[in-house]
Design an enzyme around this catalytic site. Sequence first.
Site, short mmCIF file in Angstrom:
data_model
loop_
_atom_site.label_atom_id
_atom_site.label_comp_id
_atom_site.label_asym_id
_atom_site.label_seq_id
_atom_site.Cartn_x
_atom_site.Cartn_y
_atom_site.Cartn_z
N SER A 128 -7.75 -6.92 -9.13
CA SER A 128 -8.33 -6.04 -10.13
C SER A 128 -7.21 -5.48 -11.01
O SER A 128 -6.04 -5.53 -10.64
CB SER A 128 -9.12 -4.91 -9.47
OG SER A 128 -8.24 -4.15 -8.67
N ARG A 144 -3.61 -15.47 -7.27
CA ARG A 144 -3.98 -14.08 -6.95
C ARG A 144 -5.31 -13.78 -7.62
O ARG A 144 -5.52 -14.15 -8.79
CB ARG A 144 -2.88 -13.13 -7.46
CG ARG A 144 -3.32 -11.70 -7.55
CD ARG A 144 -2.18 -10.73 -7.74
NE ARG A 144 -2.58 -9.56 -8.49
CZ ARG A 144 -3.38 -8.59 -8.05
NH1 ARG A 144 -3.92 -8.67 -6.84
NH2 ARG A 144 -3.69 -7.55 -8.80
N ARG A 179 -0.70 -7.42 11.40
CA ARG A 179 -0.86 -6.23 10.54
C ARG A 179 -2.25 -6.14 9.88
O ARG A 179 -2.40 -5.53 8.81
CB ARG A 179 0.18 -6.22 9.41
CG ARG A 179 1.57 -5.93 9.90
CD ARG A 179 2.58 -6.04 8.80
NE ARG A 179 3.90 -5.80 9.35
CZ ARG A 179 4.62 -4.70 9.12
NH1 ARG A 179 4.16 -3.76 8.34
NH2 ARG A 179 5.79 -4.55 9.67
N1 ADE Z 1 -5.48 -2.10 -10.50
C1 ADE Z 1 -6.67 -1.68 -10.94
N2 ADE Z 1 -6.56 -0.62 -11.74
C2 ADE Z 1 -5.23 -0.35 -11.81
C3 ADE Z 1 -4.47 0.61 -12.47
N3 ADE Z 1 -5.06 1.54 -13.22
N4 ADE Z 1 -3.13 0.61 -12.31
C4 ADE Z 1 -2.56 -0.32 -11.54
N5 ADE Z 1 -3.21 -1.27 -10.89
C5 ADE Z 1 -4.54 -1.29 -11.02
#
Ligand code: ADE
Length: 233
Positions: free
Chosen positions: A90, A87, A43
Amino acid sequence: MTPHISAKKEDIAKTVLMPGDPLRAKKIAETYLENVKLVNEVRNMFMYTGTYKGVEVTIAGSGMGCPSIGIYSYELYNFYDVENIIRIGSAGSYKEEIKVYDVYNVKEAYGDSNYAKLAANIDDKVIKAGTELYSLIENVAKDKNIKTLTGRAHSADVFYRHDDITEFVKENELDVVEMESVALFANAIKAKKQAACLLTISDNLVTKEITTAEERQNNFMQMVEIALEVAVK
Ligand code: ADE
């Protein structure tokens, strides 16, 4: 081999770093590892194993959301004998004072979903990171002079919500929002392994500050360097 990973068992290291994006896994592996080998491309969820300071480390994409990281982390812990998963992702900030590019070490995650109940029979909405891995991250960051913030992340199921969640954020004492850590933490607890989640803030939902893809790439690397140092401890 598992339904989602074609790597041989011996090709996956005991510690795995998981960015959401498989192409980021590629970039990290090519930038930091020696003797790099592509060990999974099922994948296009690329996984690479190589050495960092002489120690074997795997960098593996997790995909987005709890169901995706749930599958990969389950298979890594239970079929590949992985001990530690960090992990590296962001997050959006729910607080004015948590700014873009800040590095955030998740102490505990509040899950929107039923993942922890269904996968690990855990009733709590809030699941803790592995204490050993969490503390190691704090110590390594201090040694490297990188400031980390820490607390409770919202592990959300929905990126594009219809409602205003200001009250919900306050009530549940949520600092930042991402979409994977609660599944990873629940799987680790069930498998009696360690999990941690390091985040770089990419957007601030209060000030509306955002980062460009290029800026993100550069700043993301501070967090990667902490995680790699933890992997070789
Ligand atoms: N990862 C980075 N920004 C995010 C957001 N605003 N909501 C959820 N996951 C995120």
